[in-house]
Design an enzyme around this catalytic site. Structure first.
Site, short mmCIF file in Angstrom:
data_model
loop_
_atom_site.label_atom_id
_atom_site.label_comp_id
_atom_site.label_asym_id
_atom_site.label_seq_id
_atom_site.Cartn_x
_atom_site.Cartn_y
_atom_site.Cartn_z
N PHE A 1 1.03 -1.21 0.02
CA PHE A 1 0.05 -0.12 0.14
C PHE A 1 0.79 1.37 -0.11
O PHE A 1 1.77 1.29 0.67
CB PHE A 1 -0.98 -0.11 1.26
CG PHE A 1 -1.99 0.98 1.24
CD1 PHE A 1 -3.13 0.70 0.52
CD2 PHE A 1 -1.84 2.08 2.16
CE1 PHE A 1 -4.12 1.84 0.67
CE2 PHE A 1 -2.70 3.18 2.13
CZ PHE A 1 -3.95 2.93 1.34
N ASP B 1 2.35 -5.82 7.78
CA ASP B 1 1.49 -4.83 7.91
C ASP B 1 0.31 -5.93 7.89
O ASP B 1 -0.08 -6.64 6.73
CB ASP B 1 1.51 -3.69 6.98
CG ASP B 1 0.39 -3.04 7.06
OD1 ASP B 1 -0.69 -3.15 7.46
OD2 ASP B 1 0.72 -1.63 6.65
N TYR C 1 -10.18 -0.06 11.50
CA TYR C 1 -11.46 0.36 10.86
C TYR C 1 -11.79 -0.41 9.59
O TYR C 1 -12.93 -0.22 9.27
CB TYR C 1 -11.33 1.85 10.38
CG TYR C 1 -10.14 2.10 9.47
CD1 TYR C 1 -10.18 2.07 8.29
CD2 TYR C 1 -8.99 2.98 10.14
CE1 TYR C 1 -9.31 2.33 7.34
CE2 TYR C 1 -7.98 3.24 9.46
CZ TYR C 1 -7.85 2.89 8.04
OH TYR C 1 -6.96 3.30 7.41
N LYS C 2 -10.90 -1.40 9.23
CA LYS C 2 -11.44 -2.32 8.23
C LYS C 2 -12.11 -3.35 8.61
O LYS C 2 -13.34 -3.07 8.99
CB LYS C 2 -10.45 -2.65 7.41
CG LYS C 2 -9.58 -1.46 6.71
CD LYS C 2 -8.24 -1.86 6.02
CE LYS C 2 -7.59 -0.52 5.21
NZ LYS C 2 -6.38 -0.37 5.17
N ARG D 1 -13.25 -3.87 -6.53
CA ARG D 1 -12.84 -4.59 -5.30
C ARG D 1 -14.19 -5.03 -4.36
O ARG D 1 -14.97 -3.99 -4.26
CB ARG D 1 -11.79 -3.82 -4.83
CG ARG D 1 -11.10 -4.51 -3.57
CD ARG D 1 -9.84 -3.77 -3.05
NE ARG D 1 -10.72 -2.56 -2.22
CZ ARG D 1 -9.93 -2.08 -1.24
NH1 ARG D 1 -8.56 -2.27 -0.97
NH2 ARG D 1 -10.44 -0.81 -0.55
C1 LIG Z 1 -5.61 0.85 5.05
C2 LIG Z 1 -3.93 0.79 4.91
C3 LIG Z 1 -3.27 2.06 5.58
C4 LIG Z 1 -3.86 3.13 6.16
O1 LIG Z 1 -3.24 3.78 6.80
P1 LIG Z 1 -3.73 5.01 7.58
O2 LIG Z 1 -2.62 5.76 8.10
O3 LIG Z 1 -4.59 4.38 8.77
O4 LIG Z 1 -4.76 6.02 6.85
C5 LIG Z 1 -1.88 1.71 5.54
N1 LIG Z 1 -1.48 0.55 4.99
C6 LIG Z 1 -2.15 -0.38 4.32
C7 LIG Z 1 -1.39 -1.65 3.98
C8 LIG Z 1 -3.59 -0.32 4.39
O5 LIG Z 1 -4.08 -1.17 3.79
#
Ligand SMILES: *Cc1c(COP(=O)(O)O)cnc(C)c1O
Length: 406
Positions: free
Chosen positions: A122, A193, A218-219, A365
């Site tokens: 990400f 992660d 939050y997911k 998705r």
């Molecule tokens: C959703 C997600 C994030 C989000 O990061 P925030 O700082 O909480 O906005 C980061 N890394 C991955 C791999 C994600 O899927």
């Protein structure tokens, strides 16, 4: 649901759908991006606001245990990711937790200069690495491999391997055990992660032995928009790492107000500043649902849903191409299909009550969260998708206009 799509009797959700406040007429296939609202959360949050904040005022920090929330809720997350109690703490956003893990990892390998990740990671994880490299200014570099061969790129020049377990676009799963073993064999620090893993599939962080894991709540965990992220540190390292973000609440004695930083005991040293109490309260309440969930059953149900979705879409919407691994064991709890007009198609789907999301350049998705989704829901969603693709109802300028959040 039509008679031509029989649904097996074991195909009901893992929890009763009524335990969530889902809008009528909506099929929600985006719980991987923002989990829906558990029904009991508003009342609990209202109590925190009116009674705790409203009546206790600043006494709430002691009277209602606000100050202990990051660690106490961390233990609830620990159970869900197979980590030991006392190794997880909540706070900040996932981007910040990535920074904390990576900066600690680089300091553990001062003679090495490489951070290894992959092109499927990400972007914020990669951006945070770039920022840290610039800030340290000690000649570190970020190397990106293709997800399939990242394991072959691990060698003894790598300080830290930093990967996201489930690919946010395709749901492809990394082999956590094999990659962690390879990282350790090369003397590198392993950071996982778990953004799309926590609450999606069983994990065994304690058995894995990776140095760091981070993730968001939050997911799949339904903590609500902006819910705090978590960091997990291997127990033997907790008291040895030096927090780069040395905020007062990670200090050994925050209320001694000493002029100089001393890291706190245990995982509390990964705290930074004041915890977002209202977000923590919402997450704490949401986690009550998870007390009733068996992660192995969840995984089996998730696979049933995603397998059903793939076979229905491939049979009924032939112009969509599967972008996710076909083998369910190589997939997380989400499925993506590719189409050049995927963005407009997704907007048309949302307009017809089926909510998924879109990831550039061409991925539609869909997340499968068996807590509240049944196989009948999956089939009903494909009914809508089939109608939209057959009638080309997506082919309108209003569906092509890009919103800020996709
Ligand atoms: C959703 C997600 C994030 C989000 O990061 P925030 O700082 O909480 O906005 C980061 N890394 C991955 C791999 C994600 O899927």
């Amino acid at each position: 649901m039509t008679a031509s799509h029989p649904v097996r009797p074991d195909a009901s959700p893992l929890l009763r759908k009524e335990r969530f406040l889902l809008p009528d007429g909506i099929l929600y296939l985006d719980g991987n991006s923002l989990g829906p609202l558990p029904r009991h959360v508003p009342e609990r949050l209202d109590g925190t606001v009116r009674e705790e904040w409203g009546q206790s005022l600043i006494r709430g920090w002691n009277e209602h245990g606000w100050m202990d929330m990051p660690r106490r809720i961390g233990d609830r997350i620990a159970r869900l990711i197979g980590a030991d109690p006392g190794t997880v703490v909540l706070g900040d956003t996932l981007s910040i937790k990535v920074h904390q893990a990576l900066s600690a990892a680089l300091e553990m390998r001062p003679e090495r200069r490489l951070i290894l990740s992959d092109s499927g990671n990400f972007p914020t994880d990669l951006y945070m690495a770039e920022g840290l490299i610039a800030e340290l200014d000690r000649g570190h570099a970020l190397r990106l491999g293709a997800p399939e061969d990242v394991i072959d790129r691990i060698d003894d020049s790598v300080a830290a391997v930093m990967l996201t377990h489930v690919d946010y676009r395709t749901g492809r799963l990394h082999d956590m055990e094999a990659i962690t073993r390879a990282a350790h064999a090369a003397g590198a620090v392993m950071i996982w992660d778990l953004a799309h893993s926590a609450g999606a599939l069983p994990l065994d962080l304690a058995g894995l032995g990776a140095e760091f894991a981070v993730g968001c709540t939050y997911k799949y965990l339904n903590g609500g928009p902006g819910a705090p992220a978590f960091i997990q540190v291997r127990p033997d390292l907790i008291d040895a790492i030096r927090p780069a973000l040395s905020g007062w609440l990670g200090h050994a004695a925050p209320f001694a107000f000493e002029p100089s930083y001393r890291p706190g005991e245990g995982i509390e040293r990964m705290r930074v500043g004041t915890p977002p109490v209202l977000q923590m309260a919402a997450l704490d309440a949401a986690l009550d649902l998870w007390d009733d969930v068996d992660m192995d059953r969840l995984r089996a149900a998730s696979i049933r849903l995603s397998e059903r979705f793939i076979s229905e879409v491939e049979a009924r919407c032939p112009e969509l191409d599967l972008a996710s691994p076909r083998d369910p064991e190589a997939r997380g709890s989400q499925v993506s299909f590719r189409h050049p007009e995927g963005y407009a198609m997704m907007q048309a789907l949302i307009a017809d009550g089926v909510i998924g999301d879109f990831r550039a350049p061409d991925l539609m998705r869909f997340g499968f969260t068996p807590l509240y989704l049944s196989e009948a829901d999956v089939v009903a969603a494909v009914d809508v998708l089939e109608r939209i693709t057959r009638t080309r109802s997506w082919d309108r300028s209003e569906f092509r206009a890009r919103a800020r959040v996709t």
